[in-house]
Design a protein around this motif. Sequence first.
Motif, PDB file in Angstrom:
ATOM      1  N   SER A  56      36.722  76.636  82.574  1.00  0.00           N
ATOM      2  CA  SER A  56      37.750  76.477  83.595  1.00  0.00           C
ATOM      3  C   SER A  56      37.622  75.142  84.320  1.00  0.00           C
ATOM      4  O   SER A  56      38.609  74.408  84.464  1.00  0.00           O
ATOM      5  CB  SER A  56      37.666  77.635  84.601  1.00  0.00           C
ATOM      6  N   PHE A 114      38.400  71.974  81.968  1.00  0.00           N
ATOM      7  CA  PHE A 114      39.821  71.716  81.741  1.00  0.00           C
ATOM      8  C   PHE A 114      40.557  71.377  83.027  1.00  0.00           C
ATOM      9  O   PHE A 114      41.523  70.602  83.004  1.00  0.00           O
ATOM     10  CB  PHE A 114      40.475  72.865  80.971  1.00  0.00           C
ATOM     11  N   TYR A 127      42.560  67.973  83.342  1.00  0.00           N
ATOM     12  CA  TYR A 127      43.956  68.070  83.758  1.00  0.00           C
ATOM     13  C   TYR A 127      44.221  67.177  84.964  1.00  0.00           C
ATOM     14  O   TYR A 127      45.229  66.467  85.015  1.00  0.00           O
ATOM     15  CB  TYR A 127      44.282  69.537  84.074  1.00  0.00           C
ATOM     16  N   PHE A 157      50.969  73.143  79.918  1.00  0.00           N
ATOM     17  CA  PHE A 157      49.593  72.774  79.591  1.00  0.00           C
ATOM     18  C   PHE A 157      48.753  74.037  79.414  1.00  0.00           C
ATOM     19  O   PHE A 157      47.965  74.148  78.478  1.00  0.00           O
ATOM     20  CB  PHE A 157      49.019  71.873  80.687  1.00  0.00           C
ATOM     21  N   GLY A 158      48.923  75.004  80.307  1.00  0.00           N
ATOM     22  CA  GLY A 158      48.197  76.272  80.196  1.00  0.00           C
ATOM     23  C   GLY A 158      48.526  77.000  78.908  1.00  0.00           C
ATOM     24  O   GLY A 158      47.635  77.521  78.226  1.00  0.00           O
ATOM     25  N   ILE A 206      46.815  75.271  75.997  1.00  0.00           N
ATOM     26  CA  ILE A 206      45.384  75.611  75.913  1.00  0.00           C
ATOM     27  C   ILE A 206      45.217  76.996  75.286  1.00  0.00           C
ATOM     28  O   ILE A 206      44.364  77.206  74.429  1.00  0.00           O
ATOM     29  CB  ILE A 206      44.720  75.558  77.307  1.00  0.00           C
ATOM     30  N   TRP A 207      46.050  77.958  75.694  1.00  0.00           N
ATOM     31  CA  TRP A 207      45.993  79.304  75.101  1.00  0.00           C
ATOM     32  C   TRP A 207      46.245  79.234  73.594  1.00  0.00           C
ATOM     33  O   TRP A 207      45.481  79.802  72.813  1.00  0.00           O
ATOM     34  CB  TRP A 207      47.013  80.226  75.777  1.00  0.00           C
ATOM     35  N   PHE A 229      43.234  77.444  71.745  1.00  0.00           N
ATOM     36  CA  PHE A 229      41.966  78.160  71.689  1.00  0.00           C
ATOM     37  C   PHE A 229      42.085  79.595  71.183  1.00  0.00           C
ATOM     38  O   PHE A 229      41.301  80.022  70.336  1.00  0.00           O
ATOM     39  CB  PHE A 229      41.258  78.122  73.052  1.00  0.00           C
ATOM     40  N   HIS A 242      46.835  82.373  81.209  1.00  0.00           N
ATOM     41  CA  HIS A 242      46.645  80.921  81.120  1.00  0.00           C
ATOM     42  C   HIS A 242      47.675  80.169  81.963  1.00  0.00           C
ATOM     43  O   HIS A 242      47.376  79.105  82.503  1.00  0.00           O
ATOM     44  CB  HIS A 242      46.675  80.462  79.656  1.00  0.00           C
ATOM     45  N   MET A 301      46.451  77.817  85.010  1.00  0.00           N
ATOM     46  CA  MET A 301      46.768  76.397  85.110  1.00  0.00           C
ATOM     47  C   MET A 301      47.643  76.081  86.306  1.00  0.00           C
ATOM     48  O   MET A 301      47.496  75.020  86.917  1.00  0.00           O
ATOM     49  CB  MET A 301      47.413  75.900  83.812  1.00  0.00           C
TER      50      MET A 301
END
Length: 172
Positions: A86, A89, A93, A111-112, A115-116, A119, A148, A152
């Motif tokens: 967390s 990132f 960010y 962006f969130g 990332i989801w 990953f 996510h 974010m």
Amino acid sequence: MSFWKNQPVHLAAAIIAGGAAGIVSGLVKLGWENVLPPRTEERDATNPPQTLLQQFGVPAKVTHATYHYSGHALPWVSYVIHFGFSTTFAVLYQIIGEKLPWIKKDAGTWFGLAIWIAFHLGIMPAMGTVPSAKDQPEEEHVSEALGHIAWMVTNDLVGAEVYRRLVAEKNK
């Protein structure tokens, strides 16, 4: 919104702001997962951070180490990984978003989600840390995607405010 911001990034302020945002957003994500658990109890018996560490050779007695609070056994090793991810990132960010404002579009929502996708649908399934995306339950996708976004957006709000205050203090 321009592609590139020509103002200098106050790196120390961005790192501090991202770090603070990462801690707060990590708490938000943990809370989110209490409301909408992404995994079944069986799959959470060894959660993704524990699985990842075990893939790197860390023994289960370490990955499943706990501390006790209010009658609960809590997985401190999982929390180290959770908050490490967390804050890492959130700092990235904050720094990148100060130079590339489009990263922060819609308060970090996209962006969130990115990332989801990267990953949870890509990297971790490819490593065997979690099942392939098609083998994950729909509830997991819903919880993780929305979680996510909440994570974010929290990074965006907290990071921006802390950064603004630190830079304003520096410019006094």
